[in-house]
Design an enzyme around this catalytic site. Structure first.
Site, PDB file in Angstrom:
ATOM      1  N   TYR A 111       5.891  11.751   0.577  1.00  0.00           N
ATOM      2  CA  TYR A 111       6.090  12.966  -0.216  1.00  0.00           C
ATOM      3  C   TYR A 111       5.573  14.217   0.484  1.00  0.00           C
ATOM      4  CZ  TYR A 111       6.630  16.243  -4.014  1.00  0.00           C
ATOM      5  OH  TYR A 111       7.022  17.329  -4.746  1.00  0.00           O
ATOM      6  N   TYR A 137       2.051   0.825   8.883  1.00  0.00           N
ATOM      7  CA  TYR A 137       3.261   0.439   8.170  1.00  0.00           C
ATOM      8  C   TYR A 137       4.252   1.587   8.255  1.00  0.00           C
ATOM      9  CZ  TYR A 137       6.117  -1.132   4.142  1.00  0.00           C
ATOM     10  OH  TYR A 137       7.143  -1.519   3.312  1.00  0.00           O
ATOM     11  N   ILE A 207       5.907  -9.557   7.706  1.00  0.00           N
ATOM     12  CA  ILE A 207       5.262  -9.340   6.414  1.00  0.00           C
ATOM     13  C   ILE A 207       6.410  -9.334   5.412  1.00  0.00           C
ATOM     14  CG2 ILE A 207       3.935  -7.740   4.993  1.00  0.00           C
ATOM     15  CD1 ILE A 207       2.385  -6.961   7.510  1.00  0.00           C
TER      16      ILE A 207
END
Length: 298
Positions: A111, A137, A207
């Site tokens: 954001y 990530y 993952i």
């Protein structure tokens, strides 16, 4: 060369909720045991699939503490502690370390986003605040920003930044990343549909969302890769490709929670703003689950 947190299949674990919306710790414990009993190589707790954005501060830390205690060192526990607020990410990361987590997973700021130099400053400040490994990530589809190769190279110089969950889905980009960073960053697939391609060029594992419903099969796929048996690994990748696509037919973790409930697992619904699956997409998911004999035909 840095220490590797895990190789193989780490599960991006869902957070089970009770009917009243509270965290169902009994069901969470059952899911952790189910995963470990079926070969999962690492538990990733309170991350995207675990609906971390809707967990309160107290719930988030308690889920980490609970996972560490329930796992009891059987496999590594990696805590999702990323935030678009650097100070809050530090708070969560330090709490995870105190809880005994083996590593933390840090998503890029979303954001408000940032520049590439801002990424270096953000992750470096967090890395300086803890003494356990960090897996970055990168998931542009959710955050609206991408970690550039040169930024990875700079971040890989920090002793605590040891890996990345790469969910850009861009294999050319991942190839460049592995070529440039070598042993200084372990690369994990963040996309279940390209586990084998990524591991074939040096990735350490995945993952995984798929692991929530097929832990043994996902582990086996990665183990085949680690053993150099890529033909066998590719067969599993292709066998479950339709199922993987169904698990991402709506926003994660909506479909995987629906699948788990259909398979008899007590995980509850997602918290708002995530809702139940549309009837059309649910029909498709049911058909794929039946095809793979994960639920009975009606």
């Amino acid at each position: 060369m840095k220490n590797t947190v895990f190789t193989g299949a780490g599960v991006a674990l869902v957070t089970p909720f009770n009917v009243d919306g509270s965290v169902n710790y009994e069901a969470l414990g059952m899911q952790i045991d189910y995963q470990i009993d079926n070969g999962t190589d690492a538990i990733i707790i309170a991350a995207t699939t675990g609906e971390a954005p809707t967990l309160t501060d107290e719930e988030h830390i308690e889920c980490i503490r609970f996972a560490v205690e329930r796992t009891n060192k059987r496999v590594p526990v990696i805590a999702g502690t990323g935030s678009n607020d650097t100070s809050y990410a530090i708070h969560l990361s330090q709490a995870a370390e105190k809880c005994g987590a083996d590593a933390v997973l840090l998503v890029t700021p979303y954001y408000n986003k940032t520049t590439q130099s801002g990424l270096v400053a953000h992750f470096t400040m967090i890395a300086n605040s803890i003494n356990i490994p960090i897996i970055l990530y990168n998931v542009p589809s959710r955050t609206g920003m991408n970690i550039e190769i040169e930024t990875y190279v700079e971040l890989s110089k920090h002793k605590n930044i040891v890996g990345v969950k790469e969910a850009s889905g861009n294999m050319s980009y991942v190839s460049q990343l592995i070529e440039r960073c070598g042993d200084s960053l372990d690369i994990y697939s963040g996309n279940d549909d390209i586990i084998v391609p990524l591991m074939s060029i040096g990735g350490k594992g995945v993952i995984s969302v798929l692991s929530n419903i097929l832990p043994k099969e996902t582990h086996d796929m990665t183990q085949f890769c680690l053993d150099g048996k890529f033909q066998e690994a590719a067969a599993l990748q292709l066998k479950y490709l339709e199922l993987i696509n169904a698990l991402f037919s709506e926003v994660n973790p909506i479909p995987v929670k629906e699948a788990m409930k259909l398979m008899g697992m007590d995980v509850g619904d997602c918290r708002l703003p995530l809702t139940r699956m549309s009837a059309e997409k649910l029909t498709g998911l049911v058909a794929v689950l039946q095809k793979h004999k994960l639920i009975p035909e009606l």
